[in-house]
Design a protein around this motif. Structure first.
Motif, short mmCIF file in Angstrom:
data_model
loop_
_atom_site.label_atom_id
_atom_site.label_comp_id
_atom_site.label_asym_id
_atom_site.label_seq_id
_atom_site.Cartn_x
_atom_site.Cartn_y
_atom_site.Cartn_z
N SER A 20 80.58 -65.82 15.30
CA SER A 20 81.91 -65.31 15.66
C SER A 20 82.05 -63.82 15.40
N GLU A 21 81.31 -63.30 14.42
CA GLU A 21 81.44 -61.90 14.04
C GLU A 21 80.78 -60.95 15.03
N ASN A 51 78.19 -71.77 11.40
CA ASN A 51 78.44 -72.72 10.32
C ASN A 51 77.17 -72.98 9.54
N CYS A 111 82.23 -58.96 6.68
CA CYS A 111 81.63 -60.02 5.88
C CYS A 111 80.53 -59.46 4.96
N TYR A 131 82.94 -59.79 2.13
CA TYR A 131 82.89 -61.17 1.66
C TYR A 131 82.76 -61.12 0.14
N ALA A 149 92.30 -58.18 3.92
CA ALA A 149 91.68 -58.65 5.16
C ALA A 149 90.88 -57.55 5.83
N SER A 159 85.90 -55.55 6.67
CA SER A 159 86.69 -56.77 6.71
C SER A 159 85.96 -57.87 5.96
N ARG A 160 86.73 -58.85 5.47
CA ARG A 160 86.18 -59.88 4.60
C ARG A 160 85.38 -60.96 5.31
N MET A 161 85.98 -61.59 6.32
CA MET A 161 85.38 -62.82 6.85
C MET A 161 85.87 -63.12 8.25
N PRO A 162 85.28 -64.15 8.89
CA PRO A 162 85.67 -64.48 10.27
C PRO A 162 87.17 -64.69 10.46
N ASP A 163 87.87 -65.25 9.49
CA ASP A 163 89.31 -65.46 9.64
C ASP A 163 90.07 -64.15 9.85
N ASP A 164 89.49 -63.04 9.41
CA ASP A 164 90.13 -61.74 9.49
C ASP A 164 89.76 -60.96 10.76
#
Length: 186
Positions: A20-21, A51, A111, A131, A149, A159-164
Motif C-alpha cells: 500500500s505504501e 500483510n 513507515c 513506524y 501521523a 509518516s508512521r504507517m499505512p493508516d496515515d
C-alpha cells in the motif's frame, strides 16, 4: 487543472516494499496530475509485501543509473521492513536520496523508510516520525522524533504507517505546490 500538472515524482523501492505504501501514493499522485516513475536497483519488476505474504509485482520504470534527479520534483520512499533495509545497503540508492535532498526537492518517507534518512544524514536535527520500532534508531541518529501521523520539516515528510497514507499523500501534494526548499545544515 490538476494540482500536480507538470510535476514529476520518483518512487524508489526494491523487493519487499509495503504494497500500500507504494501503490496508494503512486495512484493518488498520478490522479493529482503528476508523472510518477518507479526506480529500483534492477530492471524488470519488484515484488511487494502485503500483510504476511508476498504481494503484487510493480513494474520498474528506471534503474538507479538511469535516474536524472533534475527531472524530478519529489522522491517518495515506501516502507516495509525489507525494502528500506535493502536500499540502505546500496551506496547508489543513498546517493540518489541525498541528491534529492541537496537540491531542495521534497523527500517523503513512510513507515520504516526513515531508516534511509538516517543513513543519508538527513534525519539529524530534523523533526520526523516513523513506524514505532525505528523510533529509537531515529533518536540515536539525532532526529527529533514525534508521535504524529505526518511530520514535515522543510520539505522532508515522514509518516508512521499505512493508516496515515491519506494525510501523507496530501502533505506531498501541498509541499510540491510550495516549491523547492532551501535546507539548513544539521
Amino acid at each position: 487543472m490538476s494540482a500536480l500538472n507538470g510535476k514529476a515524482i520518483l518512487i524508489l523501492a526494491t523487493n519487499g516494499f509495503e504494497q500500500s505504501e507504494l501503490e496508494l501514493p503512486q495512484t493518488r499522485l498520478k490522479e493529482a496530475g503528476a508523472d510518477v516513475h518507479v526506480a529500483s536497483l534492477e530492471p524488470g519488476e519488484i515484488k511487494g509485501w502485503d500483510n504476511k505474504n508476498w504481494g503484487r509485482a510493480v513494474n520498474v520504470d528506471k534503474t538507479l543509473d538511469e535516474v536524472d534527479v533534475a527531472s524530478y520534483d519529489a522522491l517518495v520512499l515506501p516502507g516495509g521492513q525489507m525494502n528500506p533495509d535493502a536500499l540502505r545497503g546500496d551506496e547508489n540508492a543513498l546517493a540518489l536520496i541525498k541528491a534529492f535532498f541537496d537540491q531542495g526537492k521534497v523527500v517523503a518517507a513512510v513507515c520504516h523508510a526513515p531508516w534511509l534518512l538516517i543513513d543519508t544524514g538527513i534525519a539529524k536535527a530534523r523533526k520526523v516520525t516513523s513506524y514505532k520500532t525505528i523510533k529509537q534508531d531515529l533518536i540515536n541518529a539525532g532526529a527529533q522524533w514525534e508521535d504524529a501521523a505526518v511530520v514535515t520539516d522543510n520539505g522532508v515528510i515522514t509518516s508512521r504507517m499505512p493508516d496515515d497514507l491519506p494525510a501523507f499523500i496530501a502533505k506531498i501534494i501541498e509541499e510540491l505546490q510550495e516549491g523547492k526548499h532551501s535546507r539548513r545544515a544539521a
